[in-house]
Design a protein around this motif. Structure first.
Motif, PDB file in Angstrom:
ATOM      1  N   ARG A   1     -28.751  77.702  45.033  1.00 62.95           N
ATOM      2  CA  ARG A   1     -29.306  77.913  46.501  1.00 62.95           C
ATOM      3  C   ARG A   1     -29.464  76.494  47.066  1.00 62.95           C
ATOM      4  NH1 ARG A   1     -32.921  78.741  42.592  1.00 62.95           N
ATOM      5  NH2 ARG A   1     -35.252  77.773  42.785  1.00 62.95           N
ATOM      6  N   PRO A   2     -29.733  76.596  48.594  1.00 63.79           N
ATOM      7  CA  PRO A   2     -30.055  75.287  48.993  1.00 63.79           C
ATOM      8  C   PRO A   2     -31.414  74.696  48.551  1.00 63.79           C
ATOM      9  CG  PRO A   2     -29.360  77.055  50.663  1.00 63.79           C
ATOM     10  CD  PRO A   2     -29.552  77.731  49.258  1.00 63.79           C
TER      11      PRO A   2
ATOM     12  N   TYR B   1     -21.344  80.129  45.400  1.00 67.08           N
ATOM     13  CA  TYR B   1     -22.347  79.967  46.491  1.00 67.08           C
ATOM     14  C   TYR B   1     -21.374  79.472  47.787  1.00 67.08           C
ATOM     15  CZ  TYR B   1     -25.373  77.407  49.368  1.00 67.08           C
ATOM     16  OH  TYR B   1     -26.312  77.001  50.456  1.00 67.08           O
TER      17      TYR B   1
ATOM     18  N   SER C   1     -20.722  78.071  51.473  1.00 66.47           N
ATOM     19  CA  SER C   1     -21.377  77.295  52.576  1.00 66.47           C
ATOM     20  C   SER C   1     -21.915  78.140  53.831  1.00 66.47           C
ATOM     21  CB  SER C   1     -20.291  76.502  53.292  1.00 66.47           C
ATOM     22  OG  SER C   1     -20.689  75.512  54.410  1.00 66.47           O
TER      23      SER C   1
ATOM     24  N   ASP D   1     -20.279  66.853  51.447  1.00 63.55           N
ATOM     25  CA  ASP D   1     -19.780  67.885  52.364  1.00 63.55           C
ATOM     26  C   ASP D   1     -18.737  67.446  53.356  1.00 63.55           C
ATOM     27  OD1 ASP D   1     -19.653  70.565  53.732  1.00 63.55           O
ATOM     28  OD2 ASP D   1     -21.840  70.032  54.753  1.00 63.55           O
TER      29      ASP D   1
ATOM     30  N   LEU E   1     -28.311  71.261  46.137  1.00 63.54           N
ATOM     31  CA  LEU E   1     -28.248  72.678  45.755  1.00 63.54           C
ATOM     32  C   LEU E   1     -29.318  72.892  44.454  1.00 63.54           C
ATOM     33  CD1 LEU E   1     -24.751  73.886  46.172  1.00 63.54           C
ATOM     34  CD2 LEU E   1     -26.427  74.334  47.758  1.00 63.54           C
TER      35      LEU E   1
ATOM     36  N   ILE F   1     -25.227  67.361  50.776  1.00 61.71           N
ATOM     37  CA  ILE F   1     -26.127  68.698  50.543  1.00 61.71           C
ATOM     38  C   ILE F   1     -26.466  68.566  49.221  1.00 61.71           C
ATOM     39  CG2 ILE F   1     -24.868  69.817  52.557  1.00 61.71           C
ATOM     40  CD1 ILE F   1     -23.602  71.580  50.305  1.00 61.71           C
TER      41      ILE F   1
ATOM     42  N   PRO G   1     -33.509  69.229  52.025  1.00 61.78           N
ATOM     43  CA  PRO G   1     -32.216  68.280  52.352  1.00 61.78           C
ATOM     44  C   PRO G   1     -32.400  66.893  51.817  1.00 61.78           C
ATOM     45  CG  PRO G   1     -33.147  69.617  54.342  1.00 61.78           C
ATOM     46  CD  PRO G   1     -34.094  69.949  53.178  1.00 61.78           C
TER      47      PRO G   1
END
Length: 319
Positions: free
Chosen positions: A9-10, A271, A273, A297, A316, A314, A13
């Protein structure tokens, strides 16, 4: 005790870099100690070294470094060394090293790899304690109509001398993409038949993982007995996602997913985008940094086959 379910999951940042990154970032590697990240800047033919706050620590390939690269391709790091592979850009080509090992304290060149008989080296992956694995294209006669052949090489991690090679008869094709070491095995992505060939660290074939819902292998990364796979972006989708055929929709999805696999090849989860489907996403490279899966990315160029443009880093979590 019950095991915590690992769900990709994200993560929060990453900090914005304190320097300008070009449009062509193609590979990542974590330096020994886990505090610094190496990023290939293909547009500038250099390697940027940053800390966890994305502050620039060093640049290999600029005038101040005293190092000159051709086109930088792959990265690996470990055992006190940073390994860089490249495509030669000046003649005679056999005068230019194709793999170099740099010290990670002074960034001085510690060893240079083989070049005779090879056109270029591509992906790199280091096994703990060695060897360093590399995929490479063999040189061919200009008058030979055959396609270029590829090999997997095992290099001594300190001297970069060749220990052994594995040919396409074992690897199953002439186009290789993606390379990772997981436990006592090396995983080699194969573009020709969309598979992953699994070998022992001695180069002995063990099994083939056939594509199961994923497309052409892109980058590979191993974390905690899980294999993470990105795909190459596939052309052929339509302009409006709402009007895609089934084939166009599948092509549109490639390049924007991370597949989580067991070493045997079973898909645990996928997962996707979060970017809108009308954006051409191509996740180019990835590595395990600061407890996260860091992914380059990018997006597919409308011009020039096989080219992706960098669009950020990015992170994760849930590895």
């Amino acid at each position: 005790a019950a095991k915590t379910r690992r769900v990709l999951r994200p993560a929060p940042p990453l900090p914005e870099p304190d320097f300008a990154l070009g449009e062509d970032q193609t590979a990542l590697a974590v330096l020994p100690g886990g505090e610094r990240l190496a990023i290939v800047d293909e547009a500038e033919n250099c390697v940027r070294i940053v800390d966890k706050q994305m502050r620039l620590q060093h640049t290999l390939g600029d005038e101040a470094s005293g190092v000159s690269f051709g086109f930088v391709q792959g990265l690996a790091a470990g055992d006190g060394g940073l390994y860089v592979s490249e495509v030669p850009t000046w003649e005679p080509f056999d005068s230019q090293p194709l793999v170099r090992r740099f010290r990670t304290d002074t960034f001085a060149v510690a060893a240079e790899g083989p070049n005779e008989g090879y056109e270029c080296f591509l992906d790199l992956a280091l096994a703990p304690g060695g060897p360093l694995f590399a995929t490479a294209r063999l040189e061919i006669d200009e008058n030979d109509d055959d396609e270029r052949e590829c090999e997997l090489l095992a290099l001594d991690a300190l001297t970069l001398e060749v220990r052994f090679t594995v040919g396409e008869d074992v690897l199953g094709g002439r186009e290789l993409s993606g390379l990772a070491v997981c436990g006592d095995e090396v995983f080699v992505g194969n573009r020709d038949d969309r598979s992953i060939r699994v070998l022992s660290l001695a180069g002995e074939p063990r099994r083939t993982i056939a594509a199961d819902g994923w497309g052409t292998p892109g980058a590979l990364c191993c974390v905690a007995e899980r294999l993470y796979l990105t795909e190459e972006y596939e052309i052929g989708n339509g302009g409006d996602p709402e009007e895609d055929t089934e084939e166009q929709r599948e092509n549109r999805m490639t390049g924007r997913r991370v597949f989580v696999l067991t070493p045997e090849g079973a898909t645990l989860r996928v997962y996707n985008s979060p970017k809108p489907l009308d954006k051409k996403v191509w996740w180019i490279g990835m590595c395990h940094f600061d407890g996260k899966l860091v992914v380059l990315d990018g997006f597919r160029s409308y011009y020039g086959a096989g080219r992706a443009f960098y669009d950020g880093l990015i992170a994760l979590q849930g590895l």
